[in-house]
Scaffold this motif. Structure first.
Motif, PDB file in Angstrom:
ATOM      1  N   ARG A  61       0.766  -1.107  -0.055  1.00  0.00           N
ATOM      2  CA  ARG A  61       0.025  -0.089   0.120  1.00  0.00           C
ATOM      3  C   ARG A  61       0.664   1.293   0.168  1.00  0.00           C
ATOM      4  O   ARG A  61       0.655   2.387  -0.613  1.00  0.00           O
ATOM      5  CB  ARG A  61      -0.963   0.074   1.231  1.00  0.00           C
ATOM      6  CG  ARG A  61      -2.263   0.710   1.114  1.00  0.00           C
ATOM      7  CD  ARG A  61      -3.106   0.311   2.237  1.00  0.00           C
ATOM      8  NE  ARG A  61      -4.102  -0.569   2.189  1.00  0.00           N
ATOM      9  CZ  ARG A  61      -4.192  -1.464   3.108  1.00  0.00           C
ATOM     10  NH1 ARG A  61      -3.117  -1.707   4.046  1.00  0.00           N
ATOM     11  NH2 ARG A  61      -5.001  -2.663   2.506  1.00  0.00           N
ATOM     12  N   ASP A  62       1.913   1.383   0.737  1.00  0.00           N
ATOM     13  CA  ASP A  62       2.990   2.460   0.927  1.00  0.00           C
ATOM     14  C   ASP A  62       3.559   2.543  -0.436  1.00  0.00           C
ATOM     15  O   ASP A  62       3.790   3.694  -1.049  1.00  0.00           O
ATOM     16  CB  ASP A  62       4.068   2.197   1.892  1.00  0.00           C
ATOM     17  CG  ASP A  62       3.480   2.314   3.131  1.00  0.00           C
ATOM     18  OD1 ASP A  62       2.397   2.558   3.540  1.00  0.00           O
ATOM     19  OD2 ASP A  62       4.394   1.605   4.125  1.00  0.00           O
ATOM     20  N   PHE A  63       3.718   1.541  -1.301  1.00  0.00           N
ATOM     21  CA  PHE A  63       4.472   1.651  -2.662  1.00  0.00           C
ATOM     22  C   PHE A  63       3.421   2.110  -3.566  1.00  0.00           C
ATOM     23  O   PHE A  63       3.797   2.771  -4.340  1.00  0.00           O
ATOM     24  CB  PHE A  63       5.078   0.321  -2.901  1.00  0.00           C
ATOM     25  CG  PHE A  63       6.528   0.100  -2.528  1.00  0.00           C
ATOM     26  CD1 PHE A  63       6.891  -0.172  -1.119  1.00  0.00           C
ATOM     27  CD2 PHE A  63       7.739   0.419  -3.430  1.00  0.00           C
ATOM     28  CE1 PHE A  63       8.158  -0.179  -0.546  1.00  0.00           C
ATOM     29  CE2 PHE A  63       8.793   0.253  -2.665  1.00  0.00           C
ATOM     30  CZ  PHE A  63       9.197  -0.065  -1.637  1.00  0.00           C
ATOM     31  N   LEU A  64       2.097   1.707  -3.618  1.00  0.00           N
ATOM     32  CA  LEU A  64       1.027   2.218  -4.235  1.00  0.00           C
ATOM     33  C   LEU A  64       1.122   3.893  -4.176  1.00  0.00           C
ATOM     34  O   LEU A  64       1.040   4.573  -5.090  1.00  0.00           O
ATOM     35  CB  LEU A  64      -0.094   1.675  -3.944  1.00  0.00           C
ATOM     36  CG  LEU A  64      -0.528   0.251  -4.699  1.00  0.00           C
ATOM     37  CD1 LEU A  64      -1.698  -0.207  -4.017  1.00  0.00           C
ATOM     38  CD2 LEU A  64      -0.547   0.488  -5.996  1.00  0.00           C
ATOM     39  N   THR A  69       3.531   0.708 -10.073  1.00  0.00           N
ATOM     40  CA  THR A  69       2.685   0.348 -11.175  1.00  0.00           C
ATOM     41  C   THR A  69       2.382  -1.280 -11.207  1.00  0.00           C
ATOM     42  O   THR A  69       1.840  -1.919 -12.132  1.00  0.00           O
ATOM     43  CB  THR A  69       2.861   0.718 -12.582  1.00  0.00           C
ATOM     44  OG1 THR A  69       4.240   0.439 -12.828  1.00  0.00           O
ATOM     45  CG2 THR A  69       2.833   2.271 -12.667  1.00  0.00           C
ATOM     46  N   GLY A  70       3.437  -1.974 -10.477  1.00  0.00           N
ATOM     47  CA  GLY A  70       3.507  -3.398 -10.600  1.00  0.00           C
ATOM     48  C   GLY A  70       4.113  -4.182  -9.544  1.00  0.00           C
ATOM     49  O   GLY A  70       5.076  -3.415  -8.878  1.00  0.00           O
ATOM     50  N   ILE A  71       4.121  -5.212  -9.242  1.00  0.00           N
ATOM     51  CA  ILE A  71       4.990  -6.206  -8.324  1.00  0.00           C
ATOM     52  C   ILE A  71       5.878  -7.118  -9.138  1.00  0.00           C
ATOM     53  O   ILE A  71       5.412  -7.787  -9.912  1.00  0.00           O
ATOM     54  CB  ILE A  71       3.919  -6.930  -7.464  1.00  0.00           C
ATOM     55  CG1 ILE A  71       3.059  -5.863  -6.677  1.00  0.00           C
ATOM     56  CG2 ILE A  71       4.740  -7.831  -6.595  1.00  0.00           C
ATOM     57  CD1 ILE A  71       2.063  -6.535  -5.800  1.00  0.00           C
ATOM     58  N   ALA A  96      -4.867  -2.549  -4.809  1.00  0.00           N
ATOM     59  CA  ALA A  96      -4.471  -1.623  -6.043  1.00  0.00           C
ATOM     60  C   ALA A  96      -5.581  -1.146  -6.661  1.00  0.00           C
ATOM     61  O   ALA A  96      -5.823  -0.070  -6.835  1.00  0.00           O
ATOM     62  CB  ALA A  96      -3.506  -2.641  -6.989  1.00  0.00           C
ATOM     63  N   ALA A  97      -6.505  -2.142  -6.990  1.00  0.00           N
ATOM     64  CA  ALA A  97      -7.788  -1.800  -7.636  1.00  0.00           C
ATOM     65  C   ALA A  97      -8.531  -0.591  -6.810  1.00  0.00           C
ATOM     66  O   ALA A  97      -9.231   0.006  -7.632  1.00  0.00           O
ATOM     67  CB  ALA A  97      -8.855  -3.174  -7.797  1.00  0.00           C
ATOM     68  N   ALA A  98      -8.456  -0.990  -5.466  1.00  0.00           N
ATOM     69  CA  ALA A  98      -9.374   0.129  -4.503  1.00  0.00           C
ATOM     70  C   ALA A  98      -8.765   1.394  -4.679  1.00  0.00           C
ATOM     71  O   ALA A  98      -9.504   2.450  -4.383  1.00  0.00           O
ATOM     72  CB  ALA A  98      -9.057  -0.549  -3.286  1.00  0.00           C
ATOM     73  N   VAL A  99      -7.698   1.517  -5.200  1.00  0.00           N
ATOM     74  CA  VAL A  99      -7.127   3.142  -5.453  1.00  0.00           C
ATOM     75  C   VAL A  99      -7.092   3.416  -6.831  1.00  0.00           C
ATOM     76  O   VAL A  99      -6.263   4.227  -7.458  1.00  0.00           O
ATOM     77  CB  VAL A  99      -5.651   3.248  -4.741  1.00  0.00           C
ATOM     78  CG1 VAL A  99      -5.676   3.067  -3.075  1.00  0.00           C
ATOM     79  CG2 VAL A  99      -4.427   2.370  -5.183  1.00  0.00           C
ATOM     80  N   GLY A 100      -7.447   2.572  -7.410  1.00  0.00           N
ATOM     81  CA  GLY A 100      -7.505   2.733  -9.353  1.00  0.00           C
ATOM     82  C   GLY A 100      -6.474   2.455  -9.899  1.00  0.00           C
ATOM     83  O   GLY A 100      -6.007   2.960 -10.963  1.00  0.00           O
ATOM     84  N   CYS A 101      -5.513   1.521  -9.456  1.00  0.00           N
ATOM     85  CA  CYS A 101      -4.329   1.083 -10.131  1.00  0.00           C
ATOM     86  C   CYS A 101      -4.405  -0.393 -10.632  1.00  0.00           C
ATOM     87  O   CYS A 101      -4.852  -1.406  -9.849  1.00  0.00           O
ATOM     88  CB  CYS A 101      -2.952   1.355  -9.316  1.00  0.00           C
ATOM     89  SG  CYS A 101      -1.398   0.669  -9.838  1.00  0.00           S
TER      90      CYS A 101
END
Ligand code: SF4
Length: 222
Positions: A61-64, A69-71, A96-101
């Motif tokens: 989450r911190d990295f988002l 953009t990926g793992i 990620a989807a929850a923050v639109g990524c």
């Protein structure tokens, strides 16, 4: 509580192990023992440290927030901890989807694609969690300039529509110069990326000439 045994996570966004800006984790434990492996410190299944899926998801989450953009999952051998990793990747996608990524997942494995079924259902589930796989043992005698790969036998396999969108153009892409990223703190230097043959030894020698030595050793020697 589900845990993963990790060698480390990158302390910042990585741009040399997959497209875009990435959260990179190296799992601990690899039974494949490729001669010339540059990550020998990840072989011991009892080494590294344990992290809970909750802790790892919070880190993602911190990295988002930083713009990931990926793992990228490297190692060590991810298939050794396939079930826990697949759980983490499912959770990471939801976060990620929850923050639109629309984050993509790249998994490195020393196994060939046709060996995965023999490893059991968890390995297949992890492979299905990946948008792209890089497969195959590291072969020191087969150097390559193929993007993101350590030896010429290794294959980049997109596995999902997102994977095809982000990775198909890289499957045969040849890079002119190897790209590495360096992270440093007062304890250690972390070199991220896939170095050309001999580069690490040369760098070590050059640093020794400047009076710098690695007191705790280096990861690419036993
Ligand atoms: S190169 Fe990868 S698969 Fe081979 S021994 Fe090293 S960590 Fe394991």
């Amino acid at each position: 509580m589900v845990t993963l045994r990790l060698s480390r996570t990158a302390p910042g966004l990585v741009e040399v192990l997959g497209p875009g800006r990435r959260f990179v984790l190296w799992v601990q434990g690899c039974p494949l023992a490729c001669p010339g492996c540059m990550s020998r410190d990840t072989w011991d299944a009892d080494g590294g440290g344990e992290v809970t899926l909750e802790e790892l998801t919070a880190l993602w989450r911190d990295f988002l927030d930083l713009g990931a953009t990926g793992i990228t999952v490297s190692g060590g051998e991810p298939m050794e901890q396939a079930a826990a990793l697949a759980d983490f990747l499912d959770a990471a996608r939801d976060v990620a989807a929850a923050v639109g990524c629309e984050a993509d997942v790249l998994v490195y494995t020393g196994y060939e694609e046709d060996e995965l079924a023999g490893l059991g259902p968890a390995a297949l589930r992890l492979a299905d969690s990946a948008d792209a796989l890089i497969t195959g043992r590291f072969r020191v005698a087969e150097p390559t300039r193929l993007a993101w790969r350590g030896s010429a036998n290794q294959r980049l396999l997109p596995r999902t529509p997102l994977g095809r969108q982000r990775y198909a153009g890289h499957a045969d892409r040849v890079v002119e110069n190897t790209e590495m990223q360096v992270f440093a703190d007062d304890q250690a230097l972390l070199l991220v990326g896939i170095p050309d043959r001999g580069v690490l030894t040369q760098a070590e020698r050059r640093m020794r000439g400047d009076g710098l030595t690695f007191g705790g050793g280096v990861s690419w020697r036993p």
